[in-house]
Motif scaffolding. Structure first.
Motif, PDB file in Angstrom:
ATOM      1  N   ALA A  67       0.844  -1.209   0.000  1.00 56.20           N
ATOM      2  CA  ALA A  67       0.000   0.000   0.000  1.00 56.20           C
ATOM      3  C   ALA A  67       0.878   1.258   0.000  1.00 56.20           C
ATOM      4  O   ALA A  67       0.618   2.212  -0.751  1.00 56.20           O
ATOM      5  CB  ALA A  67      -0.922  -0.007   1.224  1.00 56.20           C
ATOM      6  N   ALA A  68       1.940   1.247   0.805  1.00 58.81           N
ATOM      7  CA  ALA A  68       2.858   2.400   0.851  1.00 58.81           C
ATOM      8  C   ALA A  68       3.501   2.625  -0.514  1.00 58.81           C
ATOM      9  O   ALA A  68       3.720   3.769  -0.930  1.00 58.81           O
ATOM     10  CB  ALA A  68       3.931   2.171   1.912  1.00 58.81           C
ATOM     11  N   SER A  69       3.786   1.533  -1.216  1.00 58.78           N
ATOM     12  CA  SER A  69       4.451   1.640  -2.515  1.00 58.78           C
ATOM     13  C   SER A  69       3.541   2.297  -3.552  1.00 58.78           C
ATOM     14  O   SER A  69       4.015   3.053  -4.410  1.00 58.78           O
ATOM     15  CB  SER A  69       4.893   0.262  -2.983  1.00 58.78           C
ATOM     16  N   PHE A  70       2.237   2.018  -3.480  1.00 53.36           N
ATOM     17  CA  PHE A  70       1.314   2.701  -4.400  1.00 53.36           C
ATOM     18  C   PHE A  70       1.265   4.195  -4.103  1.00 53.36           C
ATOM     19  O   PHE A  70       1.221   5.014  -5.029  1.00 53.36           O
ATOM     20  CB  PHE A  70      -0.081   2.078  -4.337  1.00 53.36           C
ATOM     21  N   PHE A 100       4.303   5.573  -5.659  1.00 55.72           N
ATOM     22  CA  PHE A 100       4.149   5.651  -7.120  1.00 55.72           C
ATOM     23  C   PHE A 100       3.312   6.880  -7.501  1.00 55.72           C
ATOM     24  O   PHE A 100       3.592   7.553  -8.489  1.00 55.72           O
ATOM     25  CB  PHE A 100       3.498   4.364  -7.663  1.00 55.72           C
ATOM     26  N   ALA A 101       2.285   7.171  -6.702  1.00 58.55           N
ATOM     27  CA  ALA A 101       1.464   8.361  -6.973  1.00 58.55           C
ATOM     28  C   ALA A 101       2.298   9.630  -6.795  1.00 58.55           C
ATOM     29  O   ALA A 101       2.255  10.540  -7.621  1.00 58.55           O
ATOM     30  CB  ALA A 101       0.253   8.376  -6.047  1.00 58.55           C
ATOM     31  N   ARG A 102       3.077   9.675  -5.703  1.00 59.07           N
ATOM     32  CA  ARG A 102       3.918  10.851  -5.437  1.00 59.07           C
ATOM     33  C   ARG A 102       4.909  11.092  -6.575  1.00 59.07           C
ATOM     34  O   ARG A 102       5.223  12.230  -6.898  1.00 59.07           O
ATOM     35  CB  ARG A 102       4.703  10.656  -4.146  1.00 59.07           C
ATOM     36  N   SER A 147       4.707   8.534   7.512  1.00 57.43           N
ATOM     37  CA  SER A 147       4.540   9.674   8.426  1.00 57.43           C
ATOM     38  C   SER A 147       3.575  10.702   7.831  1.00 57.43           C
ATOM     39  O   SER A 147       2.844  11.371   8.563  1.00 57.43           O
ATOM     40  CB  SER A 147       5.893  10.322   8.747  1.00 57.43           C
ATOM     41  N   GLN A 148       3.563  10.811   6.507  1.00 61.24           N
ATOM     42  CA  GLN A 148       2.687  11.797   5.871  1.00 61.24           C
ATOM     43  C   GLN A 148       1.289  11.259   5.569  1.00 61.24           C
ATOM     44  O   GLN A 148       0.335  12.026   5.521  1.00 61.24           O
ATOM     45  CB  GLN A 148       3.333  12.276   4.570  1.00 61.24           C
TER      46      GLN A 148
END
Ligand SMILES: [Zn+2]
Length: 258
Positions: free
Chosen positions: A32-35, A38-40, A251-252
Motif C-alpha cells: 500500500a505504501a508503494s502505491f 508511485f502516486a507521489r 509519516s505523511q
C-alpha cells in the motif's frame, strides 16, 4: 563526545516473522505504501500499473491493487488477493487483466521473486521506445549492469498469460526488464526491493535520456560497473534504499496502513 555503540552502527536487515499473518500484514502495508509512493512520483497513468506481492502462505496467490483505484488512495485493506487462475479470492474489487497476465507468470517463473512492479512511468516508457538497455553511465545505473533485459516485442495490451510467459522468459534471472514501447518491470525478494529498483531504474532512464541528449556520455568500464553492481545492486541494498521512503510516506499518509 562518546562513540555510538557498535550495535547501532549496523545496517538494518529485513525482519523475520513469527507467524504468516504477521508477514502478510507486513507485505500488504509495504505494498500500500508503494502505491502511495508511485502516486507521489507521478507513475500513475489512468488505470495502468500494478505492483504485486506473493502471499506468504499461498505461494501461487498474490496481492495487487484494485483495478481502477488511484494509487494515491490505496490502503492495505483495499488490496485484493488473486489466485493462479486469475480469480479474486479476497477483496471487493476486480483485478486488471494485464496485471494477472504478466505478474502471475513472472511469479510462477521466478520462485525467488516475492514482488514485481510495473507502471507506465514517463521516463521508463520514453526510454523503452529506444529498444536498448541502460548503459552504465552513473553509479546508480550500475545496479542494472548486466542485470536487466529487453523484451523487444510489443503486440498490444498484455491480455493473456502466454505473453506473460514470454515476458518472464525475457526477464530471465535479472532484476528488471525494459518492455519495449511499454515501460519498465522490476522484481525483488521483498516488496521494498522491487519498488526501489523501479524508482531508481526510472531515474536512471531519465538520467540517460538527459545525458544522451546533451552530448556523448562516458560509460563506466566493465570491471568497475560489475564492482559497483556488487556494492549497490544486491537485494539487501535494494531493501535498505526503500526504508527512508517508507518512513516518509507513512509519516505523511498514515491512513495507508488501515
Ligand atoms: Zn503496462
Amino acid at each position: 563526545m562518546t562513540e555510538a555503540p557498535v550495535q547501532t552502527l549496523q545496517t538494518p536487515v529485513p525482519p523475520k516473522f513469527a507467524t504468516v499473518e504477521e508477514e502478510r500484514r507486513h507485505r500488504k502495508e509495504r505494498l500500500a505504501a508503494s502505491f502511495r509512493l508511485f502516486a507521489r512520483f507521478g507513475y500513475d497513468e489512468g488505470v495502468a500499473g500494478h505492483i504485486t506481492a506473493r502471499d506468504p502462505e499461498h505461494a501461487d496467490h498474490f496481492w495487487v491493487n484494485p483495478f481502477g483505484m488511484h494509487f494515491s488512495l490505496i490502503r492495505a485493506s483495499d488490496l485484493i488477493l488473486v489466485n493462479h487462475q486469475g480469480n479474486v479470492v479476497q477483496g471487493q474489487h476486480p483485478v486488471n487483466r494485464a496485471a494477472f497476465a504478466i505478474h502471475s507468470r513472472v511469479h510462477a517463473a521466478r520462485p525467488d521473486v516475492v514482488a514485481a512492479a510495473h507502471s507506465h512511468s514517463i521516463h521508463g516508457k520514453a526510454f523503452s521506445s529506444l529498444g536498448k538497455l541502460l548503459d552504465p553511465l552513473t553509479q546508480d545505473a550500475c545496479a542494472f549492469y548486466e542485470d536487466h533485459a529487453l523484451f523487444a516485442d510489443f503486440t498490444g495490451v498484455v491480455n493473456d498469460t502466454s505473453e506473460g510467459d514470454r515476458i518472464a522468459a525475457a526477464l530471465g534471472p535479472n532484476k528488471a526488464a525494459i518492455l519495449r514501447n511499454h515501460g519498465l518491470l522490476t522484481v525483488g525478494q521483498t516488496v521494498e526491493e522491487a519498488v526501489w529498483w523501479f524508482i531508481t531504474m526510472d531515474r536512471s532512464c531519465h538520467a540517460q535520456l538527459l545525458a544522451d541528449s546533451a552530448g556523448k556520455p562516458i560509460k563506466i568500464d566493465h570491471d568497475n560497473a560489475i564492482l559497483t553492481r556488487g556494492q549497490i545492486g544486491t537485494s539487501l541494498v535494494g531493501w535498505f534504499q526503500y526504508q527512508p521512503l517508507w518512513n516518509w510516506i507513512t509519516s505523511q499518509e498514515p491512513d495507508l496502513l488501515a
